[in-house]
Design a protein around this motif. Structure first.
Motif, mmCIF file in Angstrom:
data_model
loop_
_atom_site.group_PDB
_atom_site.id
_atom_site.type_symbol
_atom_site.label_atom_id
_atom_site.label_comp_id
_atom_site.label_asym_id
_atom_site.label_seq_id
_atom_site.Cartn_x
_atom_site.Cartn_y
_atom_site.Cartn_z
ATOM 1 N N HIS A 1 0.868 -1.181 0.000
ATOM 2 C CA HIS A 1 0.000 0.000 0.000
ATOM 3 C C HIS A 1 0.902 1.227 0.000
ATOM 4 O O HIS A 1 1.780 1.355 0.848
ATOM 5 C CB HIS A 1 -0.911 0.023 1.232
ATOM 6 N N VAL A 2 0.693 2.136 -0.961
ATOM 7 C CA VAL A 2 1.549 3.314 -1.098
ATOM 8 C C VAL A 2 0.692 4.567 -0.964
ATOM 9 O O VAL A 2 -0.329 4.696 -1.622
ATOM 10 C CB VAL A 2 2.268 3.303 -2.471
ATOM 11 N N LYS A 3 1.130 5.479 -0.113
ATOM 12 C CA LYS A 3 0.453 6.776 0.043
ATOM 13 C C LYS A 3 1.499 7.850 -0.227
ATOM 14 O O LYS A 3 2.245 8.238 0.664
ATOM 15 C CB LYS A 3 -0.106 6.914 1.460
ATOM 16 N N PRO A 4 1.567 8.313 -1.475
ATOM 17 C CA PRO A 4 2.559 9.336 -1.794
ATOM 18 C C PRO A 4 2.172 10.689 -1.189
ATOM 19 O O PRO A 4 1.027 10.896 -0.794
ATOM 20 C CB PRO A 4 2.534 9.391 -3.322
ATOM 21 N N GLY A 5 3.135 11.597 -1.143
ATOM 22 C CA GLY A 5 2.870 12.933 -0.611
ATOM 23 C C GLY A 5 1.856 13.680 -1.450
ATOM 24 O O GLY A 5 1.029 14.430 -0.944
ATOM 25 N N LYS A 6 1.907 13.508 -2.747
ATOM 26 C CA LYS A 6 0.946 14.136 -3.665
ATOM 27 C C LYS A 6 0.122 13.042 -4.322
ATOM 28 O O LYS A 6 0.608 11.969 -4.604
ATOM 29 C CB LYS A 6 1.687 14.890 -4.769
ATOM 30 N N GLY A 7 -1.111 13.353 -4.602
ATOM 31 C CA GLY A 7 -1.956 12.399 -5.314
ATOM 32 C C GLY A 7 -2.591 11.389 -4.382
ATOM 33 O O GLY A 7 -2.386 11.387 -3.175
ATOM 34 N N GLY A 8 -3.374 10.498 -4.991
ATOM 35 C CA GLY A 8 -4.112 9.505 -4.223
ATOM 36 C C GLY A 8 -3.285 8.274 -3.907
ATOM 37 O O GLY A 8 -2.291 7.982 -4.561
ATOM 38 N N ALA A 9 -3.708 7.546 -2.898
ATOM 39 C CA ALA A 9 -3.041 6.306 -2.509
ATOM 40 C C ALA A 9 -3.313 5.233 -3.557
ATOM 41 O O ALA A 9 -4.298 5.298 -4.298
ATOM 42 C CB ALA A 9 -3.546 5.860 -1.146
ATOM 43 N N PHE A 10 -2.428 4.240 -3.607
ATOM 44 C CA PHE A 10 -2.602 3.119 -4.533
ATOM 45 C C PHE A 10 -1.970 1.863 -3.948
ATOM 46 O O PHE A 10 -1.263 1.907 -2.941
ATOM 47 C CB PHE A 10 -2.030 3.443 -5.919
ATOM 48 N N VAL A 11 -2.279 0.731 -4.569
ATOM 49 C CA VAL A 11 -1.739 -0.553 -4.138
ATOM 50 C C VAL A 11 -0.923 -1.129 -5.282
ATOM 51 O O VAL A 11 -1.441 -1.347 -6.386
ATOM 52 C CB VAL A 11 -2.864 -1.544 -3.745
ATOM 53 N N ARG A 12 0.358 -1.360 -5.009
ATOM 54 C CA ARG A 12 1.261 -1.962 -6.003
ATOM 55 C C ARG A 12 1.307 -3.458 -5.703
ATOM 56 O O ARG A 12 1.559 -3.866 -4.570
ATOM 57 C CB ARG A 12 2.651 -1.338 -5.859
ATOM 58 N N THR A 13 1.057 -4.296 -6.735
ATOM 59 C CA THR A 13 1.038 -5.743 -6.524
ATOM 60 C C THR A 13 1.933 -6.461 -7.527
ATOM 61 O O THR A 13 2.232 -5.945 -8.603
ATOM 62 C CB THR A 13 -0.391 -6.318 -6.702
#
Length: 187
Positions: A27-39
């Motif tokens: 689970h990735v929550k970058p400083g800018k933009g929306g969170a996403f899940v890298r699989t």
């Protein structure tokens, strides 16, 4: 329907009418933009692996996978015969489904077979197995565990790398996921 919050290692997803098993996720929550899940996904049928990214909260479809305990009985031509531990029914799986698990399976060994709607998908072995080395070059006096490795053949026919001091007839513990030598086993 599930969401990306339900993604965990081992979960099987149904994507474009194909079954994909989650090998790794983050689970990735970058400083800018929306969170996403890298699989990292592995196709159940072919074994092909791909990287795929999902937006956080996106709807995903999971497949129902039933993992049942079986006992490996014997090899029959191109197939492998297993017995269900609950109802004692026997099934024969071809080499494509068994895959690399055949390198570490001994007769009478317990395994788990993943089934989707009664169709066998893949075999899950225990994380490690104990096998006896049937052939390897003899070690030399003074060889130590950090001095390097040599090839060795185990009782199932698989070839692994072992430290130079390990001799034929030694029982060793092997990681079934990587094929790595984990150590000697005393009886």
């Amino acid at each position: 329907m599930a969401t990306t919050a339900d993604i965990k290692n081992g979960v099987v997803l149904l994507i474009e009418k194909q079954l994909w098993q989650v090998i790794d996720f983050q689970h990735v929550k970058p400083g800018k933009g929306g969170a996403f899940v890298r699989t990292k996904l592995k196709q159940v049928v072919s074994g092909k692996t791909v990287d795929r990214t999902f937006n956080a909260g996106a709807k995903i479809e999971t497949a129902t996978v039933d993992r049942r305990d079986f006992q490996y009985l014997y090899r029959d031509g191109d197939g492998y015969v297993f017995m269900d531990q609950t109802d004692y029914d026997q099934i024969t799986l071809d080499e494509r489904i068994v895959g690399d698990a055949a390198k570490y399976m001994l007769e009478q060994q317990s395994v788990q077979i993943a089934l989707n709607e009664g169709e066998p998908l893949y075999i899950e072995l225990p994380p490690s197995v104990v096998l006896e080395i049937t052939y390897t070059e003899p070690g030399l006096q003074g060889d130590r565990s950090n001095a390097g490795t040599k090839p060795a053949t185990v009782e199932t026919g698989a070839e692994i790398q072992v430290p130079l001091f390990v001799d034929a007839g030694t029982k060793v513990k092997i990681d079934t996921r990587t094929g790595d030598y984990l150590g000697r086993v005393n009886d």
